[in-house]
Design a protein around this motif. Structure first.
Motif, mmCIF file in Angstrom:
data_model
loop_
_atom_site.group_PDB
_atom_site.id
_atom_site.type_symbol
_atom_site.label_atom_id
_atom_site.label_comp_id
_atom_site.label_asym_id
_atom_site.label_seq_id
_atom_site.Cartn_x
_atom_site.Cartn_y
_atom_site.Cartn_z
ATOM 1 N N VAL A 1 0.845 -1.203 0.000
ATOM 2 C CA VAL A 1 0.000 0.000 0.000
ATOM 3 C C VAL A 1 0.875 1.245 0.000
ATOM 4 O O VAL A 1 0.616 2.204 -0.743
ATOM 5 C CB VAL A 1 -0.967 -0.008 1.208
ATOM 6 C CG1 VAL A 1 -1.633 1.339 1.389
ATOM 7 C CG2 VAL A 1 -2.005 -1.095 1.037
ATOM 8 N N ALA A 2 1.932 1.240 0.799
ATOM 9 C CA ALA A 2 2.844 2.391 0.833
ATOM 10 C C ALA A 2 3.515 2.599 -0.519
ATOM 11 O O ALA A 2 3.654 3.735 -0.983
ATOM 12 C CB ALA A 2 3.896 2.194 1.921
ATOM 13 N N ILE A 3 3.911 1.515 -1.177
ATOM 14 C CA ILE A 3 4.553 1.627 -2.497
ATOM 15 C C ILE A 3 3.588 2.223 -3.511
ATOM 16 O O ILE A 3 3.957 3.117 -4.282
ATOM 17 C CB ILE A 3 5.075 0.253 -2.952
ATOM 18 C CG1 ILE A 3 6.274 -0.154 -2.100
ATOM 19 C CG2 ILE A 3 5.440 0.265 -4.427
ATOM 20 C CD1 ILE A 3 6.715 -1.588 -2.305
ATOM 21 N N VAL A 4 2.353 1.737 -3.514
ATOM 22 C CA VAL A 4 1.357 2.245 -4.475
ATOM 23 C C VAL A 4 1.065 3.724 -4.228
ATOM 24 O O VAL A 4 1.021 4.530 -5.170
ATOM 25 C CB VAL A 4 0.061 1.405 -4.410
ATOM 26 C CG1 VAL A 4 -1.068 2.062 -5.180
ATOM 27 C CG2 VAL A 4 0.318 0.002 -4.924
ATOM 28 N N LEU A 5 0.876 4.093 -2.971
ATOM 29 C CA LEU A 5 0.581 5.495 -2.661
ATOM 30 C C LEU A 5 1.757 6.405 -3.007
ATOM 31 O O LEU A 5 1.561 7.521 -3.501
ATOM 32 C CB LEU A 5 0.197 5.647 -1.192
ATOM 33 C CG LEU A 5 -1.114 4.973 -0.774
ATOM 34 C CD1 LEU A 5 -1.335 5.122 0.724
ATOM 35 C CD2 LEU A 5 -2.288 5.518 -1.557
ATOM 36 N N ALA A 6 2.980 5.939 -2.761
ATOM 37 C CA ALA A 6 4.156 6.732 -3.121
ATOM 38 C C ALA A 6 4.278 6.850 -4.635
ATOM 39 O O ALA A 6 4.638 7.907 -5.154
ATOM 40 C CB ALA A 6 5.411 6.114 -2.534
ATOM 41 N N TYR A 7 3.964 5.779 -5.355
ATOM 42 C CA TYR A 7 4.020 5.814 -6.818
ATOM 43 C C TYR A 7 3.008 6.810 -7.378
ATOM 44 O O TYR A 7 3.273 7.466 -8.386
ATOM 45 C CB TYR A 7 3.765 4.421 -7.392
ATOM 46 C CG TYR A 7 3.833 4.382 -8.898
ATOM 47 C CD1 TYR A 7 5.060 4.419 -9.543
ATOM 48 C CD2 TYR A 7 2.686 4.328 -9.665
ATOM 49 C CE1 TYR A 7 5.138 4.408 -10.917
ATOM 50 C CE2 TYR A 7 2.745 4.314 -11.034
ATOM 51 C CZ TYR A 7 3.975 4.350 -11.663
ATOM 52 O OH TYR A 7 4.037 4.335 -13.036
ATOM 53 N N LEU A 8 1.878 6.941 -6.713
ATOM 54 C CA LEU A 8 0.860 7.903 -7.152
ATOM 55 C C LEU A 8 1.269 9.348 -6.870
ATOM 56 O O LEU A 8 0.602 10.273 -7.313
ATOM 57 C CB LEU A 8 -0.477 7.606 -6.472
ATOM 58 C CG LEU A 8 -1.139 6.288 -6.871
ATOM 59 C CD1 LEU A 8 -2.371 6.039 -6.016
ATOM 60 C CD2 LEU A 8 -1.482 6.291 -8.351
ATOM 61 N N GLY A 9 2.346 9.521 -6.120
ATOM 62 C CA GLY A 9 2.873 10.859 -5.871
ATOM 63 C C GLY A 9 2.247 11.569 -4.692
ATOM 64 O O GLY A 9 2.330 12.794 -4.593
ATOM 65 N N LEU A 10 1.648 10.823 -3.788
ATOM 66 C CA LEU A 10 1.039 11.455 -2.618
ATOM 67 C C LEU A 10 2.108 11.970 -1.668
ATOM 68 O O LEU A 10 3.252 11.539 -1.700
ATOM 69 C CB LEU A 10 0.144 10.458 -1.889
ATOM 70 C CG LEU A 10 -1.107 9.994 -2.632
ATOM 71 C CD1 LEU A 10 -1.875 9.006 -1.779
ATOM 72 C CD2 LEU A 10 -1.989 11.164 -2.992
ATOM 73 N N ASN A 11 1.706 12.860 -0.813
ATOM 74 C CA ASN A 11 2.579 13.405 0.223
ATOM 75 C C ASN A 11 3.057 12.270 1.127
ATOM 76 O O ASN A 11 2.345 11.296 1.349
ATOM 77 C CB ASN A 11 1.797 14.438 1.037
ATOM 78 C CG ASN A 11 2.657 15.199 2.002
ATOM 79 O OD1 ASN A 11 3.649 14.701 2.508
ATOM 80 N ND2 ASN A 11 2.263 16.429 2.257
ATOM 81 N N VAL A 12 4.252 12.392 1.667
ATOM 82 C CA VAL A 12 4.845 11.352 2.503
ATOM 83 C C VAL A 12 3.951 11.041 3.702
ATOM 84 O O VAL A 12 3.781 9.875 4.081
ATOM 85 C CB VAL A 12 6.258 11.767 2.962
ATOM 86 C CG1 VAL A 12 6.828 10.770 3.934
ATOM 87 C CG2 VAL A 12 7.177 11.916 1.772
ATOM 88 N N ILE A 13 3.351 12.055 4.283
ATOM 89 C CA ILE A 13 2.472 11.843 5.442
ATOM 90 C C ILE A 13 1.277 10.991 5.049
ATOM 91 O O ILE A 13 0.875 10.085 5.789
ATOM 92 C CB ILE A 13 2.002 13.198 6.022
ATOM 93 C CG1 ILE A 13 3.189 14.029 6.501
ATOM 94 C CG2 ILE A 13 1.001 13.002 7.147
ATOM 95 C CD1 ILE A 13 3.984 13.396 7.609
ATOM 96 N N LEU A 14 0.709 11.237 3.867
ATOM 97 C CA LEU A 14 -0.426 10.441 3.412
ATOM 98 C C LEU A 14 -0.024 8.998 3.123
ATOM 99 O O LEU A 14 -0.813 8.074 3.346
ATOM 100 C CB LEU A 14 -1.052 11.086 2.172
ATOM 101 C CG LEU A 14 -1.672 12.460 2.395
ATOM 102 C CD1 LEU A 14 -2.168 13.042 1.082
ATOM 103 C CD2 LEU A 14 -2.794 12.381 3.406
ATOM 104 N N VAL A 15 1.182 8.794 2.645
ATOM 105 C CA VAL A 15 1.680 7.440 2.412
ATOM 106 C C VAL A 15 1.778 6.693 3.732
ATOM 107 O O VAL A 15 1.356 5.536 3.847
ATOM 108 C CB VAL A 15 3.045 7.476 1.685
ATOM 109 C CG1 VAL A 15 3.651 6.090 1.600
ATOM 110 C CG2 VAL A 15 2.895 8.080 0.292
ATOM 111 N N VAL A 16 2.323 7.338 4.745
ATOM 112 C CA VAL A 16 2.449 6.705 6.057
ATOM 113 C C VAL A 16 1.075 6.403 6.645
ATOM 114 O O VAL A 16 0.824 5.299 7.143
ATOM 115 C CB VAL A 16 3.270 7.600 7.012
ATOM 116 C CG1 VAL A 16 3.228 7.072 8.432
ATOM 117 C CG2 VAL A 16 4.699 7.712 6.532
ATOM 118 N N ILE A 17 0.169 7.360 6.569
ATOM 119 C CA ILE A 17 -1.184 7.158 7.110
ATOM 120 C C ILE A 17 -1.890 6.032 6.364
ATOM 121 O O ILE A 17 -2.561 5.190 6.977
ATOM 122 C CB ILE A 17 -1.994 8.469 7.051
ATOM 123 C CG1 ILE A 17 -1.426 9.470 8.057
ATOM 124 C CG2 ILE A 17 -3.472 8.218 7.327
ATOM 125 C CD1 ILE A 17 -2.003 10.863 7.931
ATOM 126 N N GLY A 18 -1.735 5.979 5.054
ATOM 127 C CA GLY A 18 -2.361 4.913 4.264
ATOM 128 C C GLY A 18 -1.837 3.536 4.631
ATOM 129 O O GLY A 18 -2.610 2.576 4.757
#
Length: 97
Positions: free
Chosen positions: A70-87
Motif C-alpha cells: 500500500v505504501a509503495i502504491v501510494l508513493a508511486y501515485l505521488g502522494l505526500n509522505v504523510i499520506l503514504v504513512v497514514i495509508g
C-alpha cells in the motif's frame, strides 16, 4: 555566564542549519538533479518502513507485506509522505482486525 553559554550553543546549532537554505535557494539545479532530490523523502521512508514490514506480526507476515505494498502504491501515485504513512498504517490496522 550560563546565559552566554546558552546563546553561544544556540548560535552554533542555528548557523549550520540556516546556511544551506540560503545557498540552495540561489543555485539552479538541472531537472535530473531536482527529480533525484525529490525522491529522497520516499527513499528515506522506505528505509524506515522496511524493517517494520517484516516484524508487524511475526505469525502473520502477510499483514506487513500488504502494508508495504500500500505504501509503495501510494508513493508511486505521488502522494505526500504523510499520506503514504497514514495509508500504510490504515491498511495494517484493517488487516489486523
Amino acid at each position: 555566564m550560563i546565559f552566554a553559554i546558552i546563546i553561544g550553543m544556540s548560535l552554533v546549532t542555528m548557523i549550520p542549519r540556516m546556511i544551506p537554505p540560503y545557498i540552495v535557494d540561489r543555485i539552479h539545479f538541472p531537472d535530473w538533479l531536482n527529480r533525484w532530490l525529490n525522491a529522497i523523502p520516499y527513499a528515506a521512508l522506505g528505509a524506515l518502513i522496511f524493517p517494520g514490514i517484516l516484524s508487524v506480526r511475526p505469525e502473520h507476515p502477510h499483514i506487513g507485506i500488504i502494508g508495504g505494498l500500500v505504501a509503495i502504491v501510494l508513493a508511486y501515485l505521488g502522494l505526500n509522505v504523510i499520506l503514504v504513512v497514514i495509508g500504510s498504517i490504515a491498511a495494517v490496522f484493517v488487516m489486523s482486525l
